[in-house]
Design an enzyme around this catalytic site. Structure first.
Site, PDB file in Angstrom:
ATOM      1  N   ILE A  29       0.822  -1.218   0.000  1.00  0.00           N
ATOM      2  CA  ILE A  29       0.000   0.000   0.000  1.00  0.00           C
ATOM      3  C   ILE A  29       0.859   1.273   0.000  1.00  0.00           C
ATOM      4  O   ILE A  29       0.415   2.328  -0.438  1.00  0.00           O
ATOM      5  CB  ILE A  29      -1.004  -0.011   1.185  1.00  0.00           C
ATOM      6  N   GLU A  87       7.686  -4.415  10.598  1.00  0.00           N
ATOM      7  CA  GLU A  87       6.452  -3.670  10.863  1.00  0.00           C
ATOM      8  C   GLU A  87       5.260  -4.603  11.066  1.00  0.00           C
ATOM      9  O   GLU A  87       4.517  -4.442  12.035  1.00  0.00           O
ATOM     10  CB  GLU A  87       6.206  -2.717   9.675  1.00  0.00           C
ATOM     11  N   HIS A  92       6.612 -12.024   5.114  1.00  0.00           N
ATOM     12  CA  HIS A  92       6.311 -11.568   3.753  1.00  0.00           C
ATOM     13  C   HIS A  92       7.599 -11.283   2.999  1.00  0.00           C
ATOM     14  O   HIS A  92       8.583 -10.830   3.581  1.00  0.00           O
ATOM     15  CB  HIS A  92       5.405 -10.330   3.752  1.00  0.00           C
TER      16      HIS A  92
HETATM   17  P1  5GP Z   1       7.877  -4.749   6.999  1.00  0.00           P
HETATM   18  O1  5GP Z   1       7.087  -5.547   8.020  1.00  0.00           O
HETATM   19  O2  5GP Z   1       8.429  -5.620   5.915  1.00  0.00           O
HETATM   20  O3  5GP Z   1       8.919  -3.894   7.643  1.00  0.00           O
HETATM   21  O4  5GP Z   1       6.844  -3.736   6.309  1.00  0.00           O
HETATM   22  C1  5GP Z   1       5.495  -4.113   6.066  1.00  0.00           C
HETATM   23  C2  5GP Z   1       5.057  -3.643   4.693  1.00  0.00           C
HETATM   24  O5  5GP Z   1       3.660  -3.888   4.590  1.00  0.00           O
HETATM   25  C3  5GP Z   1       5.264  -2.165   4.440  1.00  0.00           C
HETATM   26  O6  5GP Z   1       5.979  -1.996   3.213  1.00  0.00           O
HETATM   27  C4  5GP Z   1       3.859  -1.582   4.373  1.00  0.00           C
HETATM   28  O7  5GP Z   1       3.741  -0.530   3.426  1.00  0.00           O
HETATM   29  C5  5GP Z   1       3.016  -2.783   3.997  1.00  0.00           C
HETATM   30  N1  5GP Z   1       1.673  -2.715   4.558  1.00  0.00           N
HETATM   31  C6  5GP Z   1       1.360  -2.453   5.852  1.00  0.00           C
HETATM   32  N2  5GP Z   1       0.015  -2.465   6.014  1.00  0.00           N
HETATM   33  C7  5GP Z   1      -0.515  -2.749   4.805  1.00  0.00           C
HETATM   34  C8  5GP Z   1      -1.860  -2.900   4.337  1.00  0.00           C
HETATM   35  O8  5GP Z   1      -2.840  -2.781   5.074  1.00  0.00           O
HETATM   36  N3  5GP Z   1      -2.018  -3.192   3.016  1.00  0.00           N
HETATM   37  C9  5GP Z   1      -0.966  -3.353   2.166  1.00  0.00           C
HETATM   38  N4  5GP Z   1      -1.244  -3.638   0.899  1.00  0.00           N
HETATM   39  N5  5GP Z   1       0.316  -3.207   2.568  1.00  0.00           N
HETATM   40  C10 5GP Z   1       0.532  -2.900   3.873  1.00  0.00           C
END
Ligand code: 5GP
Length: 130
Positions: A29, A87, A92
């Site tokens: 997103i 995050e 993922h």
């Molecule tokens: P990480 O956990 O790899 O540090 O980051 C999580 C990723 O998930 C981020 O790039 C963030 O933009 C994405 N993300 C977080 N919440 C959502 C959501 O509700 N929908 C989508 N499509 N992506 C998300």
């Protein structure tokens, strides 16, 4: 239930790319670059390297198919692969179309991506998924 499980369940909307019995792919997103896609397992596991060997291998092969679709649909040189997971506590794989190294700089995210552009990109990647 993580936010990604809610997306998989259809409780939260997403720009879906593809799914099978075990995995789900959708656009990030807040992409670092248009076409930035997340590949997630349907079974929740926080840390990717806690996933058992067989499932992790299958996840990577699913991500490979998604990466090929991204490469076919987006102007890019290669598709970069990153795992952060700091995050959202649901494993993922980030797949990002790259023209330059800077296209994968997670400090430069697109905070308000154009919804119509995201929809078109998701459709284009999805159409190329085999
Ligand atoms: P990480 O956990 O790899 O540090 O980051 C999580 C990723 O998930 C981020 O790039 C963030 O933009 C994405 N993300 C977080 N919440 C959502 C959501 O509700 N929908 C989508 N499509 N992506 C998300």
């Amino acid at each position: 239930m993580t936010i990604f499980s809610k997306i998989i369940a259809g409780e939260i909307p997403c720009y879906k790319i593809a799914e099978n019995d075990d995995f789900f792919a959708f656009l990030d997103i807040n992409p670092v670059n248009y076409g930035h896609t997340l590949v997630v397992p349907k079974v929740e596991t926080d840390y990717i390297f806690d996933i058992d060997d067989d499932h992790l291998a299958k996840m990577m092969l699913f991500a490979k198919r998604v990466a090929k679709a991204i490469k076919a649909a987006m102007p890019c040189r290669k598709v970069g692969v990153t795992v952060l997971g700091l995050e959202v506590p649901h494993a993922h794989i980030h797949l990002v179309p790259l023209k330059t190294e800077g296209d994968m700089d997670f400090r430069n995210k697109i905070s308000n991506p154009d919804p119509e552009k995201m929809k078109q990109i998701a459709e284009a990647i999805s159409e190329n998924f085999e």
